[in-house]
Write a protein that holds these residues in place. Structure first.
Motif, mmCIF file in Angstrom:
data_model
loop_
_atom_site.group_PDB
_atom_site.id
_atom_site.type_symbol
_atom_site.label_atom_id
_atom_site.label_comp_id
_atom_site.label_asym_id
_atom_site.label_seq_id
_atom_site.Cartn_x
_atom_site.Cartn_y
_atom_site.Cartn_z
ATOM 1 N N ASN A 51 0.828 -1.207 0.000
ATOM 2 C CA ASN A 51 0.000 0.000 0.000
ATOM 3 C C ASN A 51 0.867 1.263 0.000
ATOM 4 N N ALA A 52 0.728 2.090 -1.026
ATOM 5 C CA ALA A 52 1.445 3.361 -1.110
ATOM 6 C C ALA A 52 0.760 4.196 -2.184
ATOM 7 N N ASN A 53 1.002 5.498 -2.145
ATOM 8 C CA ASN A 53 0.422 6.327 -3.201
ATOM 9 C C ASN A 53 1.219 6.118 -4.489
ATOM 10 N N ILE A 54 0.532 6.323 -5.626
ATOM 11 C CA ILE A 54 1.191 6.026 -6.909
ATOM 12 C C ILE A 54 1.680 7.305 -7.590
ATOM 13 N N HIS A 55 2.531 7.147 -8.587
ATOM 14 C CA HIS A 55 3.032 8.241 -9.427
ATOM 15 C C HIS A 55 3.758 9.320 -8.647
ATOM 16 N N ARG A 56 4.026 9.085 -7.341
ATOM 17 C CA ARG A 56 4.613 10.164 -6.555
ATOM 18 C C ARG A 56 5.938 9.746 -5.927
ATOM 19 N N GLY A 57 5.889 8.654 -5.167
ATOM 20 C CA GLY A 57 7.066 8.265 -4.387
ATOM 21 C C GLY A 57 8.127 7.619 -5.257
ATOM 22 N N VAL A 58 9.382 7.712 -4.808
ATOM 23 C CA VAL A 58 10.430 6.964 -5.496
ATOM 24 C C VAL A 58 10.723 5.691 -4.709
ATOM 25 N N HIS A 59 10.046 5.531 -3.573
ATOM 26 C CA HIS A 59 10.340 4.349 -2.751
ATOM 27 C C HIS A 59 9.708 3.101 -3.349
ATOM 28 N N LYS A 60 10.184 1.963 -2.892
ATOM 29 C CA LYS A 60 9.827 0.668 -3.483
ATOM 30 C C LYS A 60 8.312 0.410 -3.466
ATOM 31 N N LEU A 61 7.666 0.703 -2.322
ATOM 32 C CA LEU A 61 6.236 0.409 -2.238
ATOM 33 C C LEU A 61 5.458 1.219 -3.276
ATOM 34 N N SER A 62 5.828 2.480 -3.411
ATOM 35 C CA SER A 62 5.138 3.327 -4.376
ATOM 36 C C SER A 62 5.386 2.845 -5.805
ATOM 37 N N GLU A 63 6.610 2.415 -6.047
ATOM 38 C CA GLU A 63 6.918 1.898 -7.387
ATOM 39 C C GLU A 63 6.105 0.646 -7.690
ATOM 40 N N ASP A 64 6.006 -0.246 -6.692
ATOM 41 C CA ASP A 64 5.232 -1.485 -6.881
ATOM 42 C C ASP A 64 3.759 -1.172 -7.126
ATOM 43 N N ALA A 65 3.222 -0.256 -6.315
ATOM 44 C CA ALA A 65 1.804 0.089 -6.449
ATOM 45 C C ALA A 65 1.541 0.724 -7.816
ATOM 46 N N THR A 66 2.447 1.597 -8.249
ATOM 47 C CA THR A 66 2.295 2.258 -9.551
ATOM 48 C C THR A 66 2.310 1.227 -10.680
ATOM 49 N N LEU A 67 3.240 0.297 -10.554
ATOM 50 C CA LEU A 67 3.364 -0.750 -11.571
ATOM 51 C C LEU A 67 2.075 -1.565 -11.684
ATOM 52 N N MET A 68 1.554 -1.971 -10.549
ATOM 53 C CA MET A 68 0.336 -2.805 -10.542
ATOM 54 C C MET A 68 -0.863 -2.015 -11.071
ATOM 55 N N TYR A 69 -0.935 -0.746 -10.686
ATOM 56 C CA TYR A 69 -2.038 0.122 -11.124
ATOM 57 C C TYR A 69 -2.005 0.255 -12.651
ATOM 58 N N GLU A 70 -0.822 0.546 -13.191
ATOM 59 C CA GLU A 70 -0.722 0.754 -14.637
ATOM 60 C C GLU A 70 -0.832 -0.559 -15.409
ATOM 61 N N GLU A 71 -0.439 -1.649 -14.752
ATOM 62 C CA GLU A 71 -0.590 -2.950 -15.397
ATOM 63 C C GLU A 71 -2.084 -3.281 -15.566
ATOM 64 N N SER A 72 -2.876 -2.917 -14.584
ATOM 65 C CA SER A 72 -4.337 -3.124 -14.679
ATOM 66 C C SER A 72 -4.901 -2.350 -15.871
ATOM 67 N N ARG A 73 -4.393 -1.168 -16.067
ATOM 68 C CA ARG A 73 -4.873 -0.357 -17.188
ATOM 69 C C ARG A 73 -4.605 -1.095 -18.517
ATOM 70 N N GLN A 74 -3.419 -1.685 -18.591
ATOM 71 C CA GLN A 74 -3.078 -2.414 -19.833
ATOM 72 C C GLN A 74 -3.954 -3.650 -20.010
ATOM 73 N N LYS A 75 -4.262 -4.296 -18.895
ATOM 74 C CA LYS A 75 -5.147 -5.475 -18.976
ATOM 75 C C LYS A 75 -6.505 -5.059 -19.520
ATOM 76 N N ILE A 76 -6.984 -3.917 -19.052
ATOM 77 C CA ILE A 76 -8.305 -3.453 -19.491
ATOM 78 C C ILE A 76 -8.251 -3.006 -20.946
ATOM 79 N N GLN A 77 -7.167 -2.361 -21.300
ATOM 80 C CA GLN A 77 -6.979 -1.969 -22.715
ATOM 81 C C GLN A 77 -7.119 -3.191 -23.622
#
Ligand code: C6P
Length: 408
Positions: A51-77
């Motif tokens: 759990n972390a905010n996306i598109h903002r942090g450079v820390h690992k949790l934020s990077e993981d959350a951002t990746l998963m969030y954007e991966e979902s977008r690609q799945k929906i695409q």
């Protein structure tokens, strides 16, 4: 490959429970679907592991959350056949997706004297935003009528589509009639006079293959919660060139590129339309729901629901005094609205609830349509991938019981 319903049911923990002493028979899937373990787990995992905010942090949790969030977008695409992931905007639900279009594209393109064409089988979510816009702009609304069989009279488009029509907003599947509309043919007609087309996919995307490039629609709106995903997350698809020109819907964090004291510039697509911290957990959950549906295959989902609808119609038709609405002898969505002489739909739903059967009664947020059908309300049973024919038998038995209770 046919669906292994008994195997599928094991993935849905909610189904394994008693309601008023009877095993739950969930037949309210058009309102919202149940969620498989994989979706529930995806959300739990997000909150318990990254759990972390996306598109903002450079820390690992934020990077993981951002990746998963954007991966979902690609799945929906990929799920809806969009050209680019930039064309997928996350919103709360179908309703918000349509409002977004009305209050951005609509504000920009609709002017006094213009016409917006809807159909008589629209849900309130695909009527009210256009009513608000039309009143604001001095535009008018027109409605493509339905036949007594509950199908659109597509030929009337030749009269109703005029040089004043800017937009046709239409559902792909009716949440009351189960009718599946010939969207591709309708889009072609609308485009030939220069109108844009918004497709309400709330009932179609969860239940059948939908390919936006094949349909060539300009906008598509749908909700995650009706397709095994969580509540609070929905999708607006729009063609890239249209999204580029649309002004933002809401201002705030994440949707900007640069902000000065006086003014701001906008982020790239699709983030220009995703102001503030988004619903990260549920986007990830929706991605997992798409995985689940892909593993089954949307062709199979559609075929199974056609089979269920046919089976249900055959059973229900035998009940005296029962009227079914919508097309009877054509492939249709897996939902059946009906009335029963002498019993109000709400009473039917209450009696069924006592038997553990969940159906919906009312106007299903399509009040003008329900009135046109000559009913004050209807009862509606709606199916999904875990519905069994045995559950449909139980539905019919309980309707017969309701008749007995009312001495009919
Ligand atoms: N219909 C039903 O029981 P939201 O609430 O935004 O997720 O979906 C709105 C919506 C839009 N279009 C159609 C065709 C729909 O069926 C719905 C939702 C539910 O029929 C709740 S009213």
């Amino acid at each position: 490959m046919t669906l292994d319903i008994h195997r599928i049911r094991q993935d849905f923990p909610i189904l394994d429970q008693k309601i008023h002493g009877n095993t739950l028979v969930y037949l309210d899937n058009a309102a919202t679907s149940q969620k498989p373990n994989s979706v529930i787990q995806a959300i739990t995992e997000y909150y318990s592991k990254y759990n972390a905010n996306i598109h903002r942090g450079v820390h690992k949790l934020s990077e993981d959350a951002t990746l998963m969030y954007e991966e979902s977008r690609q799945k929906i695409q990929r799920f809806i056949g969009a050209k680019k992931s930039q064309e997928i905007v996350f919103v709360r639900n179908t309703t918000e997706a349509i409002n977004l279009v009305a209050f951005t594209w609509g504000q920009q393109h609709i002017k006094a004297g213009d016409e917006i064409l809807l159909t008589e089988m629209e849900h309130h979510s695909n009527m009210v935003p256009w009513q608000i816009l039309a009143q604001d702009k001095g535009a008018s609304l027109r409605y493509l009528p339905i036949s007594p069989e509950g199908e659109l009279i597509v030929d009337d488009l030749d009269v109703l589509l005029t040089e004043k029509t800017r937009l046709l907003a239409i559902t792909q599947m009716s949440n009351v009639l189960g009718t599946i509309n010939p969207i591709k043919e309708i889009v072609n007609k609308a485009h030939s006079i220069g109108a844009k087309v918004l497709v309400d996919g709330a009932q179609s995307v969860p239940h059948m293959p939908v390919d936006v490039q094949e349909l060539n629609c300009d906008f598509l709106a749908f909700s995650g919660h009706k397709m095994l995903g969580p509540t609070g997350i929905g999708v607006l698809y729009a063609k890239e060139e249209i999204l580029q020109e649309m002004p933002p819907y809401q201002g705030g964090g994440d949707m900007i590129r640069d902000v000065t004291w006086e003014a701001s510039t906008w982020n790239d697509l699709p983030w220009k339309f995703e102001a503030g911290t988004p619903n990260i957990a549920d986007v990830i959950g929706l991605g997992r729901a798409v995985d689940y549906l892909n593993a089954l295959g949307m062709e199979q989902v559609l075929a199974y629901e056609h089979e269920l609808a046919k089976y249900a119609i055959n059973q229900l038709e035998d009940i005296e005094g029962l009227t079914i609405y919508g097309p009877m002898d054509k492939p249709r969505g897996g939902l059946i609205s009906f009335t029963l002489d002498g019993i109000h739909p709400h009473d039917i739903a209450s009696i069924l609830d006592q038997q553990g059967i969940a159906i919906r009664a009312g106007h299903h947020c399509a009040q003008p349509l329900t009135e046109k059908l000559g009913a004050i309300a209807t009862a509606r049973a709606s199916f999904y991938i875990y519905t069994t024919k045995d559950e449909i038998n139980q539905l019919c038995d309980s309707i017969l019981l309701a008749k007995k209770v009312f001495h009919l």
